[in-house]
Design a protein around this motif. Structure first.
Motif, mmCIF file in Angstrom:
data_model
loop_
_atom_site.group_PDB
_atom_site.id
_atom_site.type_symbol
_atom_site.label_atom_id
_atom_site.label_comp_id
_atom_site.label_asym_id
_atom_site.label_seq_id
_atom_site.Cartn_x
_atom_site.Cartn_y
_atom_site.Cartn_z
ATOM 1 N N TYR A 1 44.298 41.328 35.867
ATOM 2 C CA TYR A 1 44.272 42.541 36.679
ATOM 3 C C TYR A 1 43.042 43.310 36.204
ATOM 4 O O TYR A 1 42.950 43.662 35.021
ATOM 5 N N HIS A 10 45.416 46.499 44.303
ATOM 6 C CA HIS A 10 46.247 47.690 44.158
ATOM 7 C C HIS A 10 45.353 48.885 44.460
ATOM 8 O O HIS A 10 44.323 49.076 43.812
ATOM 9 N N ASP A 15 50.188 47.862 47.232
ATOM 10 C CA ASP A 15 49.998 46.521 46.704
ATOM 11 C C ASP A 15 49.715 45.615 47.891
ATOM 12 O O ASP A 15 50.618 45.301 48.665
ATOM 13 N N THR A 74 44.124 42.176 41.715
ATOM 14 C CA THR A 74 45.280 41.515 41.110
ATOM 15 C C THR A 74 45.168 40.011 41.367
ATOM 16 O O THR A 74 44.303 39.576 42.133
#
Length: 171
Positions: free
Chosen positions: A144, A97, A60, A92
């Motif tokens: 997302y 990610h 992340d 994101t």
């Protein structure tokens, strides 16, 4: 189940519904993460992805609070003489990610900033593991979105020294 959810299941990801617009997983999510295409899915739910149940490690990379995890990860790649991994990637609200299949052997732990500023690791861990919010979700009206639709690569071996191995629970 929507085509987007079916696509995530086809990648071998174990999904669970999260409350619409929320980032916090509901209690017991670890037992709900499933690859079952027939599991109940409330309309408008966010998508949770269980790392342990999916056998994945997710980096992340956040750009927030004056830190740039994307740039830090780019520096890690350059320092190791490696290209940016050509793996499944989701944009994101605050960054990216990067999804990888977890290696065999001792499980990787979920960490915050252990790998570098702005880099969190969501991983299988020793017991229930971590989770990530999946593509198709929205938090604070920010989506997302899959931005690099590639197969999940195995976690690069050069990255292993930068990650923490989970310690077994005490009995």
């Amino acid at each position: 189940m929507t085509p987007a959810l079916t696509g995530l299941l086809a990648r071998g990801l174990a999904l669970f519904p999260m409350p619409a617009g929320q980032r916090q997983a509901p209690p017991g999510w670890q037992h709900r993460a499933s690859r079952d295409p027939h599991q109940p899915w409330p309309h408008g739910s966010n998508v949770g992805i269980g790392c342990r149940a999916s056998g994945i490690v997710v980096l992340d990379l956040d750009r927030k609070n004056g830190h740039d995890g994307i740039a830090v990860f780019g520096q890690l790649c350059a320092g190791a003489g490696q290209a940016w991994p050509d793996t499944f990637t989701v944009t994101t609200p605050h960054g990216l990610h990067l999804y990888f299949t977890a290696p065999a052997g001792p499980p990787i732990a979920s960490t915050i900033w252990h790998t570098g500023p702005g880099i969190d690791v969501r991983a299988p861990g020793w017991s229930s593991g971590g989770y990530v919010i999946g593509p198709g979700s929205t938090v604070n009206n920010r989506p997302y979105v899959i931005t690099h639709d590639r197969p999940l690569l195995p976690l690069p071996t050069w990255l292993m020294p930068h990650l923490r191995v989970a310690t077994p629970p005490r009995r």
